[in-house]
Scaffold this motif. Structure first.
Motif, mmCIF file in Angstrom:
data_model
loop_
_atom_site.group_PDB
_atom_site.id
_atom_site.type_symbol
_atom_site.label_atom_id
_atom_site.label_comp_id
_atom_site.label_asym_id
_atom_site.label_seq_id
_atom_site.Cartn_x
_atom_site.Cartn_y
_atom_site.Cartn_z
ATOM 1 N N ASP A 66 0.837 -1.204 0.000
ATOM 2 C CA ASP A 66 0.000 0.000 0.000
ATOM 3 C C ASP A 66 0.871 1.253 0.000
ATOM 4 O O ASP A 66 1.397 1.647 1.051
ATOM 5 N N PRO A 67 1.037 1.920 -1.149
ATOM 6 C CA PRO A 67 1.881 3.127 -1.187
ATOM 7 C C PRO A 67 1.397 4.225 -0.247
ATOM 8 O O PRO A 67 2.207 5.040 0.212
ATOM 9 N N LYS A 68 0.114 4.243 0.073
ATOM 10 C CA LYS A 68 -0.411 5.299 0.949
ATOM 11 C C LYS A 68 0.102 5.164 2.377
ATOM 12 O O LYS A 68 0.012 6.119 3.149
ATOM 13 N N ARG A 69 0.653 4.021 2.709
ATOM 14 C CA ARG A 69 1.226 3.844 4.045
ATOM 15 C C ARG A 69 2.649 4.387 4.134
ATOM 16 O O ARG A 69 3.215 4.468 5.230
ATOM 17 N N LEU A 70 3.238 4.746 3.010
ATOM 18 C CA LEU A 70 4.568 5.345 3.009
ATOM 19 C C LEU A 70 4.469 6.806 3.432
ATOM 20 O O LEU A 70 3.402 7.415 3.363
ATOM 21 N N PRO B 208 9.826 9.107 -2.055
ATOM 22 C CA PRO B 208 10.031 9.097 -3.508
ATOM 23 C C PRO B 208 9.122 8.109 -4.235
ATOM 24 O O PRO B 208 8.720 8.359 -5.376
ATOM 25 N N ALA B 209 8.787 7.013 -3.601
ATOM 26 C CA ALA B 209 7.912 6.035 -4.246
ATOM 27 C C ALA B 209 6.494 6.561 -4.423
ATOM 28 O O ALA B 209 5.773 6.107 -5.319
ATOM 29 N N ARG B 210 6.091 7.509 -3.585
ATOM 30 C CA ARG B 210 4.777 8.135 -3.763
ATOM 31 C C ARG B 210 4.842 9.246 -4.803
ATOM 32 O O ARG B 210 3.884 9.472 -5.545
ATOM 33 N N ARG B 211 5.975 9.925 -4.873
ATOM 34 C CA ARG B 211 6.133 10.957 -5.896
ATOM 35 C C ARG B 211 6.305 10.351 -7.285
ATOM 36 O O ARG B 211 5.992 10.990 -8.290
ATOM 37 N N HIS B 212 6.810 9.107 -7.320
ATOM 38 C CA HIS B 212 7.045 8.427 -8.595
ATOM 39 C C HIS B 212 6.402 7.037 -8.546
ATOM 40 O O HIS B 212 7.117 6.007 -8.507
ATOM 41 N N PRO B 213 5.091 6.966 -8.578
ATOM 42 C CA PRO B 213 4.442 5.652 -8.500
ATOM 43 C C PRO B 213 4.819 4.734 -9.651
ATOM 44 O O PRO B 213 4.698 3.506 -9.541
ATOM 45 N N GLU B 214 5.286 5.318 -10.755
ATOM 46 C CA GLU B 214 5.699 4.500 -11.895
ATOM 47 C C GLU B 214 6.990 3.738 -11.611
ATOM 48 O O GLU B 214 7.365 2.830 -12.368
ATOM 49 N N TRP B 215 7.673 4.055 -10.517
ATOM 50 C CA TRP B 215 8.912 3.377 -10.169
ATOM 51 C C TRP B 215 8.685 2.057 -9.442
ATOM 52 O O TRP B 215 9.614 1.249 -9.327
ATOM 53 N N ILE B 216 7.520 1.855 -8.872
ATOM 54 C CA ILE B 216 7.334 0.733 -7.950
ATOM 55 C C ILE B 216 6.410 -0.334 -8.529
ATOM 56 O O ILE B 216 5.550 -0.056 -9.371
ATOM 57 N N LYS C 239 4.824 -7.334 -1.145
ATOM 58 C CA LYS C 239 5.736 -6.237 -0.828
ATOM 59 C C LYS C 239 5.791 -5.266 -1.993
ATOM 60 O O LYS C 239 5.396 -5.587 -3.115
ATOM 61 N N LEU C 240 6.323 -4.081 -1.723
ATOM 62 C CA LEU C 240 6.582 -3.102 -2.768
ATOM 63 C C LEU C 240 8.076 -3.088 -3.075
ATOM 64 O O LEU C 240 8.905 -3.110 -2.163
ATOM 65 N N HIS C 241 8.387 -3.023 -4.368
ATOM 66 C CA HIS C 241 9.776 -3.012 -4.809
ATOM 67 C C HIS C 241 9.971 -1.891 -5.826
ATOM 68 O O HIS C 241 9.071 -1.602 -6.627
ATOM 69 N N TYR C 242 11.155 -1.280 -5.789
ATOM 70 C CA TYR C 242 11.539 -0.455 -6.924
ATOM 71 C C TYR C 242 11.798 -1.396 -8.105
ATOM 72 O O TYR C 242 12.309 -2.507 -7.935
ATOM 73 N N ASN C 243 11.464 -0.929 -9.299
ATOM 74 C CA ASN C 243 11.626 -1.742 -10.494
ATOM 75 C C ASN C 243 13.066 -1.652 -10.997
ATOM 76 O O ASN C 243 13.491 -0.602 -11.496
ATOM 77 N N PRO C 244 13.846 -2.735 -10.894
ATOM 78 C CA PRO C 244 15.245 -2.686 -11.318
ATOM 79 C C PRO C 244 15.437 -2.443 -12.807
ATOM 80 O O PRO C 244 16.551 -2.136 -13.238
ATOM 81 N N GLY C 245 14.361 -2.584 -13.594
ATOM 82 C CA GLY C 245 14.479 -2.412 -15.039
ATOM 83 C C GLY C 245 14.441 -0.981 -15.509
ATOM 84 O O GLY C 245 14.613 -0.721 -16.712
ATOM 85 N N LEU C 246 14.245 -0.026 -14.593
ATOM 86 C CA LEU C 246 14.161 1.381 -14.976
ATOM 87 C C LEU C 246 15.488 2.093 -14.690
ATOM 88 O O LEU C 246 15.933 2.132 -13.540
ATOM 89 N N PRO C 247 16.125 2.676 -15.704
ATOM 90 C CA PRO C 247 17.405 3.371 -15.475
ATOM 91 C C PRO C 247 17.292 4.481 -14.443
ATOM 92 O O PRO C 247 18.233 4.710 -13.672
#
Length: 415
Positions: A152-156, A161-169, A175-183
């Motif tokens: 749940d991103p709203k719990r952050l 940064p994960a809420r400012r950039h939801p496209e990253w997660i 669990k929530l993870h940053y996407n390793p495929g994004l430069p």
């Protein structure tokens, strides 16, 4: 570490492997072994991990007053000295949050119970100063891609940064993870971690075994869009994912040395790279494989010299049927030979005396036998124990046995 849960490969077996395993190369005599062991003991890595995720080791609970948190931290450092250790590996970025005043990420939830709330002191700065005052190295342990142990991103924290950039997660396995495929993610997580290198006199940047997450049955890691955008030129998705992690490792290695050439870069991977049945260069083991499951080509990182040290998590007993400690130590010894990369062995102190573990772990001497065996292999430069809570509690005296049998005096780290 990848230590909370998931350490399977159980199975009983005989301890005969200990008696039959010899040193690789050199004179195969008792005198030669004793000489090597004495030389190795004169300067060896003796570390312990201090995990902060879930308040596993420290702080004992979230929300303690600053003076209580500080007192608990110093007690762990003092206990490390008492056990004649010379390094602590402190988890300072457990879930994309920080144990220092970071300009990139919020204060860690494990400190106050509320992510982003100022704890009123600087835990990492204090840890560095107090560790060095005691003659201990301070290795700052970061988790690159783990964002949260929920989905749940709203719990952050509101400014996370994960809420400012939801496209990253991406959510996966609860669990929530940053996407390793994004430069852009790869650059950001490096910036976030390396801020600590610029601010503090840490001795090393340390990662554990969390790269792509451990596979969850029936679930696919949701990186279709990133693969479609960036996966061209790779034979398959697995190769692209491995390249993403290779880039993270190689770029971080270069940036650490640019900031401070004296700071080491070490990784503590899952203890099995690949099996010999999968790859001729692999080990005689069964179970998980970091190359295939986590897309982490740990052997390549060593051969390329991207890391300064490696601490494979050999969290199995001598004689384990699927992953024998006596098989894996010589395999890792052979991998690092001639590379200049230091090899330290990650030890499962947390299993000693745990009634859920096989019979070998009920013997207080099991870990001591690990160190006796490892001393036969010239590339092994020390050991690191998981984790601080068990170093203090020492449920059945396994750590005391290691100290009595192998650590008669304090020694310097080999770095």
């Amino acid at each position: 570490m990848g230590l909370l849960g998931r350490r399977g490969f159980v199975a009983g077996a005989a301890l005969a492997a200990l008696a039959t395993t010899g040193a690789s190369g050199g004179r195969n005599t008792a005198a030669a072994r004793t000489e090597r062991e004495r030389a190795a003991a004169a300067r060896a890595f003796r570390g312990m991990w201090i995990a902060t995720v879930f308040n596993r080791d420290w702080p004992s609970r979230a929300g303690l007053q600053p003076e209580a948190q500080r007192a608990e931290l110093l007690a762990h450092l003092d206990r490390a000295v008492e056990r004649r250790l010379n390094a602590v590996v402190l988890q300072v970025r457990p879930t994309a949050d920080a144990l220092w005043p970071s300009p990139h990420e919020p204060w860690a939830e494990c400190l106050t119970g509320v992510q982003g709330r100022d704890p009123g002191w600087d835990p990492l700065g204090t840890a560095v100063a107090e560790a060095h005052a005691r003659g201990l190295e301070l290795h700052a342990w970061f988790n690159p891609y783990r964002v949260a142990n929920h989905t749940d991103p709203k719990r952050l924290a509101a400014d996370h940064p994960a809420r400012r950039h939801p496209e990253w997660i991406v959510p996966y396995g609860g669990k929530l993870h940053y996407n390793p495929g994004l430069p852009e993610v790869r650059r950001f997580v490096q910036d976030a971690m390396l801020d600590a290198v610029t601010r503090y006199a840490i001795d090393a940047v340390h990662w554990d075994d969390y790269f792509y997450p451990y596979p969850v049955a029936g679930q696919a890691f949701p990186d279709d869009e990133a693969y479609a955008r960036y996966g061209g030129g790779f034979p398959n998705r697995a190769a692209w994912r491995r390249n993403n992690i290779d880039l993270l490792v190689s770029e971080t290695a270069a940036r650490v040395k640019e900031i401070n050439p004296q700071v080491a870069f070490g990784i503590s991977p899952f203890g099995i790279w690949r099996h010999a049945t999968t790859d001729p260069a692999g080990s005689d083991t069964r179970g998980g494989q970091s190359y295939d499951d986590l897309h982490a080509d740990t052997r390549k990182w060593i051969k390329e010299g991207w890391i300064d040290y490696v601490v494979p998590q050999l969290y199995w007993h001598i004689g384990n049927d699927g992953a024998d400690y006596a098989t894996l130590v010589p395999w890792w010894d052979a991998v690092v030979r001639g590379t200049g990369v230091e090899l330290y062995i990650g030890e499962a102190l947390y299993k000693a005396g745990d009634p859920a573990q096989p019979a070998a772990w009920q013997d207080p001497k099991e870990l001591s036998r690990h160190l006796t065996l490892a001393a036969r292999y010239p590339a092994v430069g020390g050991h690191c124990f998981f984790a601080a809570k068990e170093v203090t509690r020492d449920r059945i005296g396994a750590m005391a046995a290691v100290v009595a049998d192998h650590y008669p005096t304090w020694v310097r780290s080999p770095r």
